[in-house]
Motif scaffolding. Structure first.
Motif, short mmCIF file in Angstrom:
data_model
loop_
_atom_site.label_atom_id
_atom_site.label_comp_id
_atom_site.label_asym_id
_atom_site.label_seq_id
_atom_site.Cartn_x
_atom_site.Cartn_y
_atom_site.Cartn_z
N ALA A 69 0.85 -1.19 0.00
CA ALA A 69 0.00 0.00 0.00
C ALA A 69 0.88 1.24 0.00
O ALA A 69 1.87 1.31 0.73
CB ALA A 69 -0.92 0.01 1.21
N ILE A 70 0.54 2.23 -0.85
CA ILE A 70 1.28 3.50 -0.88
C ILE A 70 0.30 4.66 -0.83
O ILE A 70 -0.91 4.49 -1.08
CB ILE A 70 2.16 3.61 -2.14
CG1 ILE A 70 1.31 3.53 -3.42
CG2 ILE A 70 3.24 2.54 -2.15
CD1 ILE A 70 2.11 3.75 -4.71
N PRO A 81 -7.08 -0.37 1.92
CA PRO A 81 -7.48 -1.77 2.11
C PRO A 81 -6.55 -2.71 1.35
O PRO A 81 -6.09 -2.40 0.26
CB PRO A 81 -8.90 -1.80 1.55
CG PRO A 81 -8.98 -0.63 0.61
CD PRO A 81 -8.08 0.42 1.17
N MET A 82 -6.31 -3.87 1.96
CA MET A 82 -5.42 -4.88 1.40
C MET A 82 -6.14 -6.21 1.30
O MET A 82 -7.22 -6.40 1.88
CB MET A 82 -4.18 -5.01 2.30
CG MET A 82 -3.36 -3.73 2.42
SD MET A 82 -2.50 -3.33 0.88
CE MET A 82 -1.21 -4.59 0.89
N PRO A 83 -5.56 -7.19 0.58
CA PRO A 83 -6.19 -8.52 0.49
C PRO A 83 -6.36 -9.16 1.87
O PRO A 83 -5.57 -8.93 2.79
CB PRO A 83 -5.20 -9.32 -0.37
CG PRO A 83 -4.48 -8.28 -1.17
CD PRO A 83 -4.37 -7.09 -0.29
N GLY A 84 -7.42 -9.95 2.00
CA GLY A 84 -7.65 -10.68 3.24
C GLY A 84 -8.16 -9.84 4.38
O GLY A 84 -8.04 -10.24 5.54
N TYR A 122 -7.08 4.69 -4.32
CA TYR A 122 -6.22 3.82 -3.54
C TYR A 122 -5.07 3.35 -4.43
O TYR A 122 -5.30 2.97 -5.59
CB TYR A 122 -7.01 2.64 -3.00
CG TYR A 122 -8.17 3.06 -2.11
CD1 TYR A 122 -7.97 3.28 -0.75
CD2 TYR A 122 -9.44 3.28 -2.64
CE1 TYR A 122 -9.02 3.69 0.06
CE2 TYR A 122 -10.50 3.69 -1.84
CZ TYR A 122 -10.28 3.89 -0.49
OH TYR A 122 -11.32 4.31 0.31
N ALA A 123 -3.85 3.38 -3.88
CA ALA A 123 -2.67 3.10 -4.68
C ALA A 123 -1.86 1.95 -4.09
O ALA A 123 -1.78 1.79 -2.86
CB ALA A 123 -1.80 4.35 -4.80
N PHE A 144 5.17 -2.37 -10.66
CA PHE A 144 3.93 -1.81 -11.20
C PHE A 144 3.24 -0.95 -10.13
O PHE A 144 3.21 -1.32 -8.95
CB PHE A 144 2.97 -2.92 -11.64
CG PHE A 144 3.47 -3.73 -12.79
CD1 PHE A 144 3.24 -3.33 -14.10
CD2 PHE A 144 4.18 -4.91 -12.57
CE1 PHE A 144 3.70 -4.08 -15.17
CE2 PHE A 144 4.64 -5.67 -13.62
CZ PHE A 144 4.41 -5.25 -14.93
N THR A 145 2.69 0.17 -10.58
CA THR A 145 1.84 0.99 -9.72
C THR A 145 0.39 0.80 -10.16
O THR A 145 0.09 0.94 -11.35
CB THR A 145 2.21 2.48 -9.80
OG1 THR A 145 3.56 2.64 -9.37
CG2 THR A 145 1.30 3.32 -8.90
N VAL A 146 -0.47 0.46 -9.22
CA VAL A 146 -1.89 0.23 -9.50
C VAL A 146 -2.71 1.26 -8.72
O VAL A 146 -2.50 1.45 -7.52
CB VAL A 146 -2.33 -1.19 -9.10
CG1 VAL A 146 -3.81 -1.41 -9.40
CG2 VAL A 146 -1.47 -2.23 -9.83
N LYS A 147 -3.63 1.93 -9.41
CA LYS A 147 -4.54 2.86 -8.74
C LYS A 147 -5.99 2.46 -9.01
O LYS A 147 -6.35 2.13 -10.14
CB LYS A 147 -4.30 4.29 -9.22
CG LYS A 147 -3.00 4.89 -8.71
CD LYS A 147 -2.91 6.38 -9.00
CE LYS A 147 -1.65 6.98 -8.40
NZ LYS A 147 -1.57 8.45 -8.63
N VAL A 148 -6.77 2.48 -7.94
CA VAL A 148 -8.19 2.12 -8.03
C VAL A 148 -9.01 3.30 -7.52
O VAL A 148 -8.72 3.85 -6.44
CB VAL A 148 -8.51 0.86 -7.20
CG1 VAL A 148 -9.99 0.50 -7.31
CG2 VAL A 148 -7.63 -0.31 -7.65
#
Length: 357
Positions: A69-70, A81-84, A122-123, A144-148
């Motif tokens: 998380a960043i 938020p993270m998995p699980g 969220y990044a 990779f950078t992912v943004k939602v």
């Protein structure tokens, strides 16, 4: 207090996006190439075999990956938020096999789901925990950078957009890691003549004019336009009818490369300049030890009209000025004599009629 800070920053981000939209920009530049209404984050891995390797390994060892998380425009890493069901920090997982993938569903009941409870951006960073060369294995070092982007709706929080960006600023479709067993041999580059431009003229201009054409690379979901290979020149010209060239172009990587060609409107009012727009796409792929490039052409005849396949890049200008006198003039002189004789005869007849009157 954290909720208040989140609300303030999210409101500021939305206001900035609204101002950008009024100014003619996109809502969020981060989502220039995006997945609309995403349902999950998918991470893939592939293994490539060195063509000179003596054996094909089983690829049965597990590779460890990390989702971290960043901070984003609206949300601190610690509140992401993270998995699980976790929040913030780093999540580790493994993939096993030559072609493997794992999906982290959004807002589901799965054990590894990522649940978004509030609107915001969220990044995350996704990387392989092992990178570089390790014996016969070379692990992908990409980050990779992912943004939602999550929005509030009448049904609760919905996922609006997701974008993936690699370390070079390019926007691939997926988070995919490509590892190599043994030494990877890059393909030999391919150099081709960029498709020529043809000029045609309807009408008979008194003298030949010079016409100018421009070429530019178009950004795609896989490559930034500034990094696209270009031919020897981005402008070319031709005098009168004929062909002109932008030169040779060299491709060093497989992929899809699209370019746009236009004719510059000249200042000669005797011409109607062709306003067509052409798109030339090169599909570059590996063939044996080297690359091969296949070209296709599309033409746009006007705003609001569909793109259509074309066989060549041809611009046709219409000349609407006077007709030039060229070639054999003997017939023109003959008709002039006949016309003069007819006028003289008419004058004689009119004189005789006056005398009789």
């Amino acid at each position: 207090m954290k909720l208040a800070n989140r609300a303030v920053r999210f409101t500021v981000a939305i206001v900035l996006a609204w101002v950008m939209a009024l100014a003619g920009g996109a809502s969020y530049t981060a989502f220039a190439v995006e997945t609309a209404h995403p349902t999950d984050l998918t991470v893939k891995q592939t293994w490539k075999l060195d063509p000179k390797a003596e054996k094909d390994p089983a690829f049965d060892s597990a590779v460890k990956y990390e989702i971290k998380a960043i901070d984003s425009e609206t949300t601190d890493a610690a509140e992401t938020p993270m998995p699980g069901g976790r929040v913030g920090g780093t999540y580790e997982f493994t993939l096993k096999g030559k072609d493997a993938e794992v999906k982290f569903p959004f807002n589901s009941k799965a054990d590894n789901a990522i649940s978004f409870q509030h609107a915001g951006i969220y990044a995350y960073e996704v990387r392989s925990a092992v990178q570089g060369e390790h014996g016969d294995y070379t692990y992908d070092s990409e980050v990779f950078t992912v943004k939602v982007q999550a929005l509030n709706s009448k049904d609760g929080v919905t996922l609006e957009k997701m974008v993936v960006v690699d370390s070079e600023g390019e926007k691939p479709k997926d988070v995919e890691f490509n590892h190599v067993f043994g030494k990877e041999y890059p393909p030999d580059p391919v150099t081709v003549d960029f498709l020529k431009v043809e000029k045609k003229i309807k009408g008979n201009p008194k003298k030949d004019s010079t016409f100018y054409f421009t070429l530019k690379a178009l950004e795609s979901s896989a490559m930034n336009a500034k990094k696209m290979p270009m031919p020897g020149k981005s402008e070319t010209k031709v005098t009168g009818e004929g062909l002109c060239s932008f030169g040779k172009i060299k491709f060093t990587k497989a992929g899809s490369y699209t370019y746009e060609i236009r004719e510059e409107a000249g200042s000669d009012k005797n011409y109607n300049y062709d306003s067509s727009v052409y798109r030339v796409t090169y599909q570059v792929y590996r063939q044996g030890a080297g690359l091969k490039a296949d070209a296709s052409i599309q033409r746009l005849l006007g705003s609001g009209k569909p793109w259509k396949a074309a066989d060549a890049v041809v611009f046709t200008n219409k000349y609407k000025g006077g007709i030039a006198i060229t070639g054999d003039t003997s017939k023109i002189m003959l008709w002039g004599i006949v016309l003069a004789a007819a006028v003289a005869a008419l004058v004689v007849i009119m004189i005789r009629r006056r005398r009789r009157g």
